[in-house]
Scaffold this motif. Structure first.
Motif, PDB file in Angstrom:
ATOM      1  N   VAL A   1       0.863  -1.170   0.000  1.00 44.78           N
ATOM      2  CA  VAL A   1       0.000   0.000   0.000  1.00 44.78           C
ATOM      3  C   VAL A   1       0.901   1.221   0.000  1.00 44.78           C
TER       4      VAL A   1
ATOM      5  N   GLN B   1      -5.342   6.491   0.855  1.00 45.85           N
ATOM      6  CA  GLN B   1      -5.692   5.214   0.238  1.00 45.85           C
ATOM      7  C   GLN B   1      -5.167   5.186  -1.186  1.00 45.85           C
TER       8      GLN B   1
ATOM      9  N   TYR C   1      -5.799  -2.266   5.458  1.00 44.93           N
ATOM     10  CA  TYR C   1      -6.245  -2.255   4.067  1.00 44.93           C
ATOM     11  C   TYR C   1      -6.286  -3.685   3.550  1.00 44.93           C
TER      12      TYR C   1
ATOM     13  N   THR D   1      -7.489  -6.044   0.011  1.00 43.64           N
ATOM     14  CA  THR D   1      -7.929  -6.036  -1.376  1.00 43.64           C
ATOM     15  C   THR D   1      -7.826  -7.434  -1.955  1.00 43.64           C
TER      16      THR D   1
ATOM     17  N   ASP E   1     -12.104  -3.769  -2.432  1.00 44.35           N
ATOM     18  CA  ASP E   1     -11.199  -3.081  -1.513  1.00 44.35           C
ATOM     19  C   ASP E   1     -11.913  -2.764  -0.208  1.00 44.35           C
TER      20      ASP E   1
ATOM     21  N   ASN F   1     -10.831  -0.371   3.363  1.00 43.53           N
ATOM     22  CA  ASN F   1      -9.834   0.486   3.989  1.00 43.53           C
ATOM     23  C   ASN F   1     -10.405   1.070   5.274  1.00 43.53           C
TER      24      ASN F   1
ATOM     25  N   ARG G   1      -9.136   3.429   8.705  1.00 44.58           N
ATOM     26  CA  ARG G   1      -8.075   4.217   9.294  1.00 44.58           C
ATOM     27  C   ARG G   1      -8.520   4.761  10.653  1.00 44.58           C
TER      28      ARG G   1
END
Length: 388
Positions: free
Chosen positions: A255, A264, A365, A367, A379, A381, A383
């Motif tokens: 990433v 991202q 993350y 994927t 995907d 994500n 945070r």
């Protein structure tokens, strides 16, 4: 607007087989800045600063010494390769119209460029060993393996002869010197030490010469090739290096940007899995220590020590794992961590990434995408932001 022009003359190498003397002649600007400028101070007209000749000479000899060997080593060779240089440029006058065009507000006009005259020295050393061979076969002895036991590179030392003529000054111009050590006994090994040379500003007569270790860095890497290389040096396993069927490649997705700006980005695949091969084990360790010279009557900033570690391997045929972490020894805490897991699913690739930043932020993350059609993907994500 500005116009720049420089030129030089290449001269032949002298004493090619011994001292390797290289003279040089150049034509340089009288002072810093462009050769010609045009601005509002010149009413739109071009003004020129002029040129002056610059002369130089350098020598790069190599000296050798030989020592008897021991154990698997038949002989040791010590080579010293200094590079000595001398440069000179005479004084010159700066045209007044050019000085007015480039003068900074609040400063006087500089109408003369002082002469320059400097001496320089850089140094590199190598201790090389020749592997001992069985018997007295001269052909085998000529093809014996050679390896570097220790290499030492010293950063440049410079002395300004014109500066030394000034009152209250000496000619030294470098505040620090760095020595870098490398060895083939541990491939990927590097060790460097930086010493502060002067107790005070460099070039001042009031500054005393006093070595102070201000920075130290060390690093080395380990892999299957590391042990094979060391074994070949000491005569173990001289046969051809075995190779893994199907190659050693494995998808190493990552990433980009999470560790820095927590932004991202799409997951990228840098290697393709070929024939079900697996990644060989690799590991890297680096250590850095920095200190500040204590100053009488003042509190010196605290030093800093860090240890970094990273590794990558394949626990199974279709899994890839990579981990990197940074530990702050001074603060006694882990500053950052990055954990990546990759999984080969035949026509699909899956990646799991966990990132912790030095500021305390976390990111996760995930994927999964089709190899032949990367835009077909899923995907996720997440945070977390924290304040310290």
């Amino acid at each position: 607007s500005a116009l720049q022009w420089d030129t030089g003359i290449n001269l032949p190498l002298l004493f090619r087989s011994s001292w390797k003397v290289t003279p040089s002649v150049g034509i340089t600007n009288v002072t810093g800045g462009a050769f010609a400028v045009r601005n509002e101070r010149t009413d739109g007209q071009w003004v020129f600063q002029g040129k002056r000749a610059a002369f130089g000479v350098s020598a790069a000899p190599t000296f050798f010494a030989f020592f008897p060997g021991f154990g698997p080593v038949s002989r040791i060779r010590h080579s010293i390769s200094p590079i000595l240089s001398y440069a000179f440029a005479p004084s010159a006058t700066i045209p007044e119209e050019y000085a007015r065009a480039v003068a900074r507000p609040g400063t006087g006009l500089q109408l003369k460029s002082n002469p320059t005259q400097t001496l320089g020295l850089t140094l590199s050393q190598n201790f090389e060993a020749k592997q001992r061979t069985a018997g007295e076969d001269s052909a085998a002895a000529a093809q014996a393996r050679k390896f570097r036991v220790l290499g030492i590179s010293t950063s440049g030392l410079t002395y300004d002869l014109e500066q030394a003529k000034q009152e209250g000054r000496n000619g030294w111009t470098m505040q620090t010197v760095t020595n870098t050590f490398q060895s083939d006994l541990l491939p990927g090994f590097s060790f460097a030490m930086t010493h502060d040379l002067w107790d005070g500003p460099v070039g001042q007569d009031t500054s005393e010469f006093d070595l102070f270790l201000s920075n130290m860095t060390a690093g080395f890497g380990l892999s299957a090739n590391t042990f094979r290389s060391v074994g070949r040096i000491f005569g173990l396993g001289r046969g051809p290096t075995p190779t893994r069927a199907g190659g050693d490649s494995v998808p190493t997705s990552y990433v980009s940007g999470l560790a820095g700006g927590m932004q991202q980005r799409s997951l990228r695949t840098t290697n393709q899995l070929s024939g079900g091969g697996a990644r060989s084990f690799t590991a890297n360790v680096n250590v850095s220590i920095s200190r500040f010279r204590p100053v009488e009557g003042a509190t010196a900033p605290p030093g800093q020590s860090n240890v970094g570690f990273s590794t990558a391997f394949s626990p199974t045929r279709f899994w890839g794992v990579s981990l990197s972490t940074q530990y702050n020894v001074t603060a006694g805490e882990f500053e950052s961590q990055v954990l990546r897991l990759e999984r080969d699913l035949h026509d699909w690739r899956a990646g799991f990434n966990f990132v912790k930043n030095p500021n305390g932020n976390f990111a996760f993350y995930f994927t999964i995408h089709l190899v032949d059609l990367p835009d077909l993907k899923v995907d996720y994500n997440q945070r977390t932001f924290q304040s310290r």
